[in-house]
Scaffold this motif. Structure first.
Motif, PDB file in Angstrom:
ATOM      1  N   UNK A  97       0.840  -1.204   0.000  1.00 49.56           N
ATOM      2  CA  UNK A  97       0.000   0.000   0.000  1.00 49.56           C
ATOM      3  C   UNK A  97       0.875   1.254   0.000  1.00 49.56           C
ATOM      4  N   UNK A  98       1.916   1.255   0.811  1.00 49.90           N
ATOM      5  CA  UNK A  98       2.820   2.403   0.840  1.00 49.90           C
ATOM      6  C   UNK A  98       3.477   2.659  -0.509  1.00 49.90           C
ATOM      7  N   UNK A  99       3.980   1.598  -1.127  1.00 54.09           N
ATOM      8  CA  UNK A  99       4.608   1.760  -2.450  1.00 54.09           C
ATOM      9  C   UNK A  99       3.603   2.248  -3.487  1.00 54.09           C
ATOM     10  N   UNK A 100       2.395   1.708  -3.449  1.00 56.94           N
ATOM     11  CA  UNK A 100       1.385   2.087  -4.437  1.00 56.94           C
ATOM     12  C   UNK A 100       1.012   3.558  -4.312  1.00 56.94           C
ATOM     13  N   UNK A 101       0.863   4.028  -3.081  1.00 54.64           N
ATOM     14  CA  UNK A 101       0.517   5.438  -2.878  1.00 54.64           C
ATOM     15  C   UNK A 101       1.657   6.366  -3.277  1.00 54.64           C
ATOM     16  N   UNK A 102       2.870   5.926  -3.079  1.00 53.53           N
ATOM     17  CA  UNK A 102       4.022   6.731  -3.504  1.00 53.53           C
ATOM     18  C   UNK A 102       4.137   6.785  -5.026  1.00 53.53           C
ATOM     19  N   UNK A 103       3.703   5.713  -5.689  1.00 55.26           N
ATOM     20  CA  UNK A 103       3.936   5.598  -7.121  1.00 55.26           C
ATOM     21  C   UNK A 103       2.832   6.134  -8.005  1.00 55.26           C
ATOM     22  N   UNK A 104       1.738   6.617  -7.424  1.00 51.11           N
ATOM     23  CA  UNK A 104       0.607   7.096  -8.222  1.00 51.11           C
ATOM     24  C   UNK A 104       0.116   8.439  -7.685  1.00 51.11           C
ATOM     25  N   UNK A 105      -0.132   9.350  -8.593  1.00 50.89           N
ATOM     26  CA  UNK A 105      -0.635  10.669  -8.198  1.00 50.89           C
ATOM     27  C   UNK A 105      -2.068  10.582  -7.697  1.00 50.89           C
ATOM     28  N   UNK A 106      -2.867   9.697  -8.296  1.00 53.60           N
ATOM     29  CA  UNK A 106      -4.269   9.532  -7.926  1.00 53.60           C
ATOM     30  C   UNK A 106      -4.391   8.456  -6.846  1.00 53.60           C
ATOM     31  N   UNK A 107      -5.127   8.763  -5.770  1.00 51.03           N
ATOM     32  CA  UNK A 107      -5.351   7.764  -4.720  1.00 51.03           C
ATOM     33  C   UNK A 107      -6.097   6.565  -5.290  1.00 51.03           C
ATOM     34  N   UNK A 108      -7.099   6.809  -6.123  1.00 49.74           N
ATOM     35  CA  UNK A 108      -7.856   5.712  -6.724  1.00 49.74           C
ATOM     36  C   UNK A 108      -6.967   4.785  -7.532  1.00 49.74           C
ATOM     37  N   UNK A 109      -6.058   5.340  -8.332  1.00 50.72           N
ATOM     38  CA  UNK A 109      -5.134   4.514  -9.115  1.00 50.72           C
ATOM     39  C   UNK A 109      -4.199   3.725  -8.200  1.00 50.72           C
ATOM     40  N   UNK A 110      -3.778   4.356  -7.107  1.00 52.08           N
ATOM     41  CA  UNK A 110      -2.883   3.683  -6.167  1.00 52.08           C
ATOM     42  C   UNK A 110      -3.575   2.487  -5.517  1.00 52.08           C
ATOM     43  N   UNK A 111      -4.831   2.659  -5.152  1.00 49.22           N
ATOM     44  CA  UNK A 111      -5.548   1.561  -4.495  1.00 49.22           C
ATOM     45  C   UNK A 111      -5.803   0.410  -5.460  1.00 49.22           C
ATOM     46  N   UNK A 112      -6.056   0.736  -6.721  1.00 47.36           N
ATOM     47  CA  UNK A 112      -6.218  -0.317  -7.725  1.00 47.36           C
ATOM     48  C   UNK A 112      -4.902  -1.072  -7.930  1.00 47.36           C
ATOM     49  N   UNK A 113      -3.779  -0.353  -7.930  1.00 51.76           N
ATOM     50  CA  UNK A 113      -2.471  -0.990  -8.079  1.00 51.76           C
ATOM     51  C   UNK A 113      -2.160  -1.899  -6.892  1.00 51.76           C
ATOM     52  N   UNK A 114      -2.516  -1.437  -5.700  1.00 49.51           N
ATOM     53  CA  UNK A 114      -2.331  -2.241  -4.483  1.00 49.51           C
ATOM     54  C   UNK A 114      -3.076  -3.571  -4.599  1.00 49.51           C
TER      55      UNK A 114
END
Length: 394
Positions: free
Chosen positions: A313-330
């Motif tokens: 989750x930490x890596x995903x949030x660091x790697x995406x500008x959009x929170x929604x995109x980060x959560x999908x990546x997670x």
């Protein structure tokens, strides 16, 4: 610039996720439904496997500090109904066993060292996402707004219900759980070799035990029960007596003697599992730990997978500008792994209770099966050797 995040649940998953959020530039607050000094510690002790230790390091924590009150259990001896060893297996070179309460306390201390506030007595009732953030409502009438909400609120997650009212519900596995600790060191014939978690298929219930560094024995039991147990069904004295009667005269383990010597006996609670959770997130809310993927205790991976969740989750949030995109990546990274680990753990439950004929067949077949499984190396290496890159400092 930091962003506000609400973490629902102050257990292992919640504290780990909050620390990961700090790495990702968020300003998290943990909301714990229990009052200060009270924790939902269902279970006497647990294992943190070497992949879980690696996840702690990726969070910037020191496993030797967090797990200082644990002890090494890198191997397991599996015994049949007669007490004969059916198989000896690796649990992971660096795997440790620790009291659940000690791990909770250590993770809370790490969160406090990061300056993460913990609000106690905050029981979530619902969470609602909007285009500009998420609002959480609590049983005491309080409301909180944040840019992100992480549901780390366990098997009966209210966050999961907020994401999907028809979400997967836990189901009972036909086994109760109990645990305990002998009041002090035991005589040598009752104490297994240090570092080896003993597990036996008893005549009427499954039993596991290990020797702690002080010579005491930590143990757990899985009595079968057709129906789940209700709160208050047993007094502590009646529950201890029931367990002793269950294992009396059983040659598979010294369970009855160890239970008699135990000043601390916990349980009973129901062993539950949960099928795949269809919705893990929306654009502002995400699930971690048991809220997303409760694992059967047989897997020995509940804490370790929750720690891995936090790192990803930490890596995903660091790697995406959009929170929604980060959560999908997670979810894309985590779902395949935890579902595979969960299926692996579920298979272990089916062998725990057999009738006399089934036990004979099981005890005859398992050594052959394990020899086949281990002829090309450790069949669980894919679990234990999993590594995630460290989270850079915010």
């Amino acid at each position: 610039m930091t962003k506000e995040a609400a973490v629902i649940g102050g257990g292992i998953a919640g504290t780990a996720a909050a620390i990961a959020l700090c790495h990702a530039g968020f300003d998290p607050v943990i909301y714990e439904r229990h009052e200060r000094g009270v924790a939902d510690e269902r279970g006497a002790f647990l294992t943190v496997a070497e992949n879980g230790l690696a996840a702690l390091r990726s969070l910037g924590l020191t496993p030797e500090k967090v797990l200082a009150r644990g002890f090494a259990t890198p191997a397991m001896a599996l015994r049949g109904a007669s007490g004969r060893v059916l198989a000896e297996l690796s649990l992971g070179r660096d795997t440790l066993t620790i009291r659940r309460a000690d791990l909770y306390a250590a993770m809370r201390a790490e969160a406090e060292a990061w300056g993460i506030p913990v609000v106690h007595g905050a029981a979530l009732t619902r969470a609602v996402s909007g285009p500009d953030g998420v609002e959480a409502a609590f049983a005491d009438g309080g409301r909180v707004r944040a840019e992100l909400l992480v549901g780390a609120d366990g098997l009966r997650s209210r966050t999961r219900q907020s994401l999907n009212a028809a979400a997967t519900a836990p189901h009972y596995l036909g086994l109760l759980n109990a645990g305990g600790f002998t009041a002090g060191p035991v005589e040598p014939r009752l104490a297994p070799p240090p570092g080896v978690m003993q597990m036996s298929f008893g005549r009427r219930a499954f039993f596991g035990w290990a020797t702690a560094p002080d010579g005491s024995v930590w143990w757990f039991a899985n009595p079968p029960s057709k129906r789940p147990v209700e709160s208050g069904s047993f007094t502590p004295e009646a529950w201890k007596a029931h367990l002793i009667e269950l294992f009396e005269g059983d040659p598979s383990s010294p369970a009855a003697e160890l239970i008699r010597l135990s000043g601390e006996v916990v349980g009973p609670w129901n062993t539950e599992d949960m099928g795949p959770v269809r919705v893990w997130h929306d654009d502002r809310i995400v699930l971690v730990g048991d809220a997303a993927h409760a694992l059967a205790p047989t897997s020995g991976q509940g804490a370790s997978q929750a720690l891995e969740d936090a790192v990803v989750l930490g890596h995903s949030l660091r790697g995406h500008a959009s929170i929604g995109d980060a959560l999908a990546a997670y979810e894309k990274v985590r779902r395949p792994r935890v579902e595979k680990v969960g299926a692996h753990g579920r298979r272990g439950n089916s062998n725990k209770v057999k009738g006399p004929v089934g036990a004979v067949i099981r005890d005859a077949m398992l050594p052959v099966i394990f020899r086949l499984l281990t002829r090309n190396g450790d069949p669980q290496a894919w679990i234990f050797e999993y590594r995630l890159p460290p989270l850079p400092a915010a």
